[in-house]
Design a protein around this motif. Structure first.
Motif, PDB file in Angstrom:
ATOM      1  N   THR A  40      61.932  39.935  35.124  1.00 24.85           N
ATOM      2  CA  THR A  40      61.668  40.144  36.448  1.00 24.85           C
ATOM      3  C   THR A  40      61.577  41.734  36.478  1.00 24.85           C
ATOM      4  O   THR A  40      62.443  42.320  35.997  1.00 24.85           O
ATOM      5  N   GLU A  41      60.839  42.424  37.579  1.00 24.90           N
ATOM      6  CA  GLU A  41      60.876  43.750  37.725  1.00 24.90           C
ATOM      7  C   GLU A  41      62.417  44.286  38.004  1.00 24.90           C
ATOM      8  O   GLU A  41      62.892  45.246  37.489  1.00 24.90           O
ATOM      9  N   GLU A  42      62.982  43.140  38.826  1.00 20.45           N
ATOM     10  CA  GLU A  42      64.083  43.462  39.347  1.00 20.45           C
ATOM     11  C   GLU A  42      65.271  43.417  38.245  1.00 20.45           C
ATOM     12  O   GLU A  42      66.239  44.322  38.171  1.00 20.45           O
ATOM     13  N   ILE A  43      65.230  42.611  37.281  1.00 20.62           N
ATOM     14  CA  ILE A  43      66.036  42.435  36.049  1.00 20.62           C
ATOM     15  C   ILE A  43      65.913  43.801  35.408  1.00 20.62           C
ATOM     16  O   ILE A  43      66.919  44.689  34.566  1.00 20.62           O
ATOM     17  N   GLN A  44      64.395  44.059  35.101  1.00 19.68           N
ATOM     18  CA  GLN A  44      64.341  45.237  34.488  1.00 19.68           C
ATOM     19  C   GLN A  44      64.846  46.816  34.929  1.00 19.68           C
ATOM     20  O   GLN A  44      65.770  47.465  34.180  1.00 19.68           O
ATOM     21  N   GLN A  45      64.631  46.678  36.277  1.00 21.68           N
ATOM     22  CA  GLN A  45      65.182  47.693  36.807  1.00 21.68           C
ATOM     23  C   GLN A  45      66.557  47.955  36.959  1.00 21.68           C
ATOM     24  O   GLN A  45      67.211  49.173  36.725  1.00 21.68           O
ATOM     25  N   LYS A  46      67.263  46.943  36.968  1.00 22.77           N
ATOM     26  CA  LYS A  46      68.888  46.755  37.261  1.00 22.77           C
ATOM     27  C   LYS A  46      69.280  47.233  35.833  1.00 22.77           C
ATOM     28  O   LYS A  46      70.363  47.760  35.542  1.00 22.77           O
ATOM     29  N   ALA A  53      67.622  48.887  33.247  1.00 26.47           N
ATOM     30  CA  ALA A  53      67.292  50.053  33.169  1.00 26.47           C
ATOM     31  C   ALA A  53      68.494  51.224  33.765  1.00 26.47           C
ATOM     32  O   ALA A  53      68.940  52.033  33.341  1.00 26.47           O
ATOM     33  N   GLU A  54      69.087  50.891  34.951  1.00 31.22           N
ATOM     34  CA  GLU A  54      69.822  51.612  35.638  1.00 31.22           C
ATOM     35  C   GLU A  54      71.323  51.575  35.091  1.00 31.22           C
ATOM     36  O   GLU A  54      72.004  52.699  34.704  1.00 31.22           O
ATOM     37  N   LYS A  55      71.576  50.650  34.352  1.00 28.15           N
ATOM     38  CA  LYS A  55      72.933  50.413  33.435  1.00 28.15           C
ATOM     39  C   LYS A  55      72.967  51.414  32.284  1.00 28.15           C
ATOM     40  O   LYS A  55      73.755  52.104  32.038  1.00 28.15           O
ATOM     41  N   TYR A  56      71.710  51.224  31.609  1.00 32.95           N
ATOM     42  CA  TYR A  56      71.487  52.417  30.569  1.00 32.95           C
ATOM     43  C   TYR A  56      71.669  53.717  30.873  1.00 32.95           C
ATOM     44  O   TYR A  56      72.321  54.524  30.203  1.00 32.95           O
TER      45      TYR A  56
END
Ligand code: ATP
Ligand code: MG
Length: 302
Positions: free
Chosen positions: A280-286, A288-291
């Motif tokens: 989901t976009e939320e999982i992608q977003q979160k 991405a933030e970790k990386y």
């Protein structure tokens, strides 16, 4: 800034260079018989399965992270040889493809990759913790009794190699003696170099608030000089466990700057190990933030 749907999950060089391999994350092209273009896509895998969509700019981050580490490691260990040549794209790449490939690609020396993963662990966690709880060993190595989860190994980091599985197979933890049987004349160099590089990196990252709990190196052999050369990506969130120093405590698992978020979601949704999963976009977003967080801490860069 690309949107979440613009993650680069596959490359097409339109015949500019021949494709030699696609790994889980990288697409490898041949520049000439000694040189590869090593392209990090935005693909992400968890539990050995590649997700259908990617993490925008993850490939850029992995490439620049690796480049930063090659510099830092060479400064500390001047005799180190790496496969890195340049971030510049070769002339064969047409103008139209340059923007998307820039900073996610490295020219590297083509090597014969040694068939083990040179893992070094400073802290007991993951599969090593599971094995230790059962048998008091880590990759068959007897270690001190009474360790708690996430504790640093009291006698310093240990070399815990694994096999390099064929596509679709799982890597298998092995004892250093088994790795030595596989590597022959290169075994002791690989082991001592891996441990030395881990120590350098651990100290470097600790100053920046990051604990490198463990990491995986790959080495190759330069067929001309017979030297052992550091290859692949190094000390990225894909190949390492990074823990924030601030919240570190023994006796429990640690939150990390890696894929834990994605893994937890896959488990919760019953999608673990399934093919064709779209994040989901939320999982992608979160994720991405970790990386990005890991990258900013370690490089101090934006
Ligand atoms: P694999 O595809 O081997 O299972 P992976 O999924 O981790 O591994 P990627 O990281 O996507 O693969 O791609 C990198 C591949 O390139 C790995 O197989 C790695 O061993 C190989 N490699 C890394 N550096 C070099 C080099 N200098 N010369 C040749 N191959 C290399
Ligand atoms: Mg890899």
């Amino acid at each position: 800034i690309p949107t979440m749907s613009q993650a680069l999950t596959t490359t097409d060089l339109q015949g500019a260079l021949p494709l030699v391999a696609r790994g889980k994350v990288r697409d490898l092209y041949e520049i000439d018989d000694k040189t590869l273009l090593f392209v990090a896509t935005d693909r992400i895998s968890a539990y050995d399965v590649i997700m259908e969509n990617g993490i925008p700019n993850k490939g850029v981050l992995l490439t620049l992270c690796t480049r930063t580490w090659f510099n830092a490691l060479k400064e500390a260990v001047p005799s180190l040889r790496t496969h890195f040549i340049t971030l510049d794209l070769p002339p064969q790449i047409p103008e139209s493809l340059r923007p998307v490939l820039q900073n996610r690609s490295m020219q590297v020396r083509k090597l014969r990759i040694l068939p083990i993963e040179a893992i070094v662990r400073g802290y007991i966690t993951g599969s090593a913790w599971n094995e230790y709880k059962k048998s008091g060993t880590v990759h068959g190595i007897k270690v001190a009794p009474g360790l708690q989860e996430s504790q640093a190994f009291p006698d310093g980091p240990i070399y815990t190699p694994s096999t390099k599985a064929e596509q679709g197979e799982h890597d298998e933890n092995i004892h250093p003696d088994q790795a030595a049987a596989i590597l022959g004349e290169y075994a002791s160099t690989v082991e001592s170099l891996a441990v030395q590089l881990y120590k350098v990196a651990h100290e470097y990252a600790l100053k920046r608030g990051v604990i490198i709990a463990d990491t995986k190196f790959e080495f190759g052999v330069d067929e001309e000089t017979n030297e052992v050369v550091l290859a692949d990506e190094v000390l990225t969130p894909d190949s390492s466990r990074f823990w924030p120093k601030d919240s570190y405590a023994v006796g429990r698992g640690q939150s990390s700057f890696d894929k834990q978020f994605l893994r937890d979601w896959l488990v919760a949704e019953g999608l673990k190990g399934k093919d064709g999963v779209r994040m989901t976009e939320e999982i992608q977003q979160k994720t991405a933030e970790k990386y990005k967080e890991a990258w900013e801490k370690i490089t101090g860069g934006k």
